[in-house]
Design an enzyme around this catalytic site. Structure first.
Site, PDB file in Angstrom:
ATOM      1  N   HIS A  97       0.801  -1.237   0.000  1.00  0.00           N
ATOM      2  CA  HIS A  97       0.000   0.000   0.000  1.00  0.00           C
ATOM      3  C   HIS A  97       0.828   1.279   0.000  1.00  0.00           C
ATOM      4  O   HIS A  97       0.458   2.284   0.617  1.00  0.00           O
ATOM      5  CB  HIS A  97      -0.950   0.008   1.188  1.00  0.00           C
ATOM      6  CG  HIS A  97      -2.066  -0.992   1.118  1.00  0.00           C
ATOM      7  ND1 HIS A  97      -2.558  -1.484  -0.074  1.00  0.00           N
ATOM      8  CD2 HIS A  97      -2.787  -1.601   2.105  1.00  0.00           C
ATOM      9  CE1 HIS A  97      -3.537  -2.340   0.173  1.00  0.00           C
ATOM     10  NE2 HIS A  97      -3.691  -2.440   1.478  1.00  0.00           N
ATOM     11  N   HIS A 125     -10.116   1.449   0.463  1.00  0.00           N
ATOM     12  CA  HIS A 125     -10.041   0.284   1.338  1.00  0.00           C
ATOM     13  C   HIS A 125     -11.177   0.278   2.371  1.00  0.00           C
ATOM     14  O   HIS A 125     -10.953   0.028   3.556  1.00  0.00           O
ATOM     15  CB  HIS A 125      -8.686   0.257   2.041  1.00  0.00           C
ATOM     16  CG  HIS A 125      -8.182  -1.114   2.357  1.00  0.00           C
ATOM     17  ND1 HIS A 125      -8.801  -1.947   3.268  1.00  0.00           N
ATOM     18  CD2 HIS A 125      -7.123  -1.812   1.873  1.00  0.00           C
ATOM     19  CE1 HIS A 125      -8.135  -3.075   3.350  1.00  0.00           C
ATOM     20  NE2 HIS A 125      -7.114  -3.037   2.513  1.00  0.00           N
ATOM     21  N   GLU A 176     -12.056  -4.199  -2.923  1.00  0.00           N
ATOM     22  CA  GLU A 176     -11.168  -3.110  -3.342  1.00  0.00           C
ATOM     23  C   GLU A 176     -10.973  -3.140  -4.853  1.00  0.00           C
ATOM     24  O   GLU A 176     -10.228  -3.971  -5.372  1.00  0.00           O
ATOM     25  CB  GLU A 176      -9.824  -3.242  -2.637  1.00  0.00           C
ATOM     26  CG  GLU A 176      -9.912  -3.406  -1.122  1.00  0.00           C
ATOM     27  CD  GLU A 176      -8.679  -4.072  -0.553  1.00  0.00           C
ATOM     28  OE1 GLU A 176      -7.553  -3.626  -0.881  1.00  0.00           O
ATOM     29  OE2 GLU A 176      -8.820  -5.052   0.209  1.00  0.00           O
TER      30      GLU A 176
END
Length: 350
Positions: free
Chosen positions: A105, A175, A314
């Site tokens: 991420h 998210h 996602e």
């Protein structure tokens, strides 16, 4: 209607803001400038009862550095990059290792943990960020915008736009974790999901693609028809059991770059609530909140989330695409414009 108020102060001294969008149905969406985050959603069930259906935290400061990246915009590259290894135009870059042996991420200093610039613009809230060359050791500078709009048709639309002064990998996602029975109602194992996907990326135990795309029809990863999460949460197939639940990427069948297409539908028969996902992105990561109990801040309802308290769908590009050249490319070049859109459409089934 859009309202804004102060919601705390970041360690950097920057003001944390809370935006509330409300439509004529009474549906409410809350956003914060920490991580350009969706930090709350309330919409009615089949009996007209409003309830919080998105996982979130009570305090704005808790959105900085949370393990779950709850509701956040994650980047510069969402999901994992194997061993943090990145090669761009012949030059090798080593990224932070922050998830087992891999990069996740965008790193601990990635977009999810930054305070973005923000403003109300018409019927939307616009978040913007300048990501300099070398940010988290990624090459090239990028200017990023995320725009959220809530319609009276109960559609929360958000767009990602970005431009770079050179070549860099770039892939954003949101998210958010959903619990359509209510944020404090318990687990999501009775929720059901249906996807426009008949394949999944084969992945190692630490969520890294092997490069192989699996036909999953008839397996516990087959969401091409309704599948209840609790039915196969302990299956050995593709390490579902060892991962503690689902954490798999599903390419969208017949994906067309730049075209808004339906990705899937999440529903809760108990409340009648459903969320329909539409996106221009190439697929989605499905994650059943297998580790939500780890270092969870105080929740909206004043408690702590347990594992499986929420489900994340996602919408994003292929995982570790930078190390798998046969996957759709996520490279952004100078002179190109990055534009992706996702819609969460809130629905009620009788």
């Amino acid at each position: 209607m859009i309202e804004v108020k102060n919601w705390g102060v970041a360690p950097s001294g920057e003001q944390i803001l809370l935006y509330t969008l409300t439509n004529n149905r009474g549906t409410e969406v809350r956003l914060t400038n920490v991580g350009a985050t969706i930090c709350g959603v309330r919409f009615a069930d089949r009996n007209g009862n409003l309830d919080e259906v998105l996982l979130g935290y009570k305090h704005g400061e808790d959105y900085i550095g949370d393990c779950a990246t709850c509701g956040k915009t994650v980047g510069r590259v969402a999901n994992r990059i194997k061993l943090g290894h990145l090669e761009v135009e012949g030059k090798v870059y080593q990224l932070e290792i922050n998830n087992l042996a891999n990069h996740l991420h965008g790193g601990t200093g990635g977009y999810a943990n930054l305070v973005w610039q923000s403003k109300i613009e018409g019927e939307s809230v616009l978040f913007s960020l300048h990501s300099p060359d070398g940010d988290q050791n990624y090459p090239s500078a990028v200017d990023v915008e995320v725009r959220y709009t809530l319609s009276d048709d109960d559609e929360l639309s958000f767009t990602y736009d970005a431009d770079s002064d050179g070549t860099t990998p770039f892939m954003l996602t949101n998210h958010a974790y959903w619990n359509l029975s209510g944020e404090a109602s318990g687990d999501i194992l009775d929720h059901e999901l249906k996807l426009h996907s008949t394949t999944s990326l084969e992945m190692t135990l630490d969520h890294i693609p092997t490069g192989k795309i699996l036909d999953v029809v008839g397996t516990p990863l087959d969401f091409s028809s309704w599948r209840r999460f609790g039915d196969d949460i302990a299956s050995e197939y593709q390490n579902i059991d060892k991962k503690g639940g689902y954490g798999h990427f599903f390419p969208r069948d017949n994906w067309q770059k730049g075209t808004l297409q339906e990705v899937g539908l999440l529903r809760d028969r108990k409340s009648g609530r459903a969320v329909r996902f539409l996106s221009t992105q190439a697929g989605c990561m499905v994650y059943t909140g297998n580790k939500l109990s780890i270092n969870c801040p105080e929740t909206l309802s004043g408690g702590r989330y347990a594992n499986y308290a929420g489900i994340a769908v996602e919408c994003q590009g292929f995982v570790d695409a930078v190390n798998n050249p046969h996957f759709p490319s996520i490279m952004l070049h100078k002179g190109e414009h990055y534009h992706e859109q996702t819609i969460y459409k809130f629905e009620v089934e009788s």
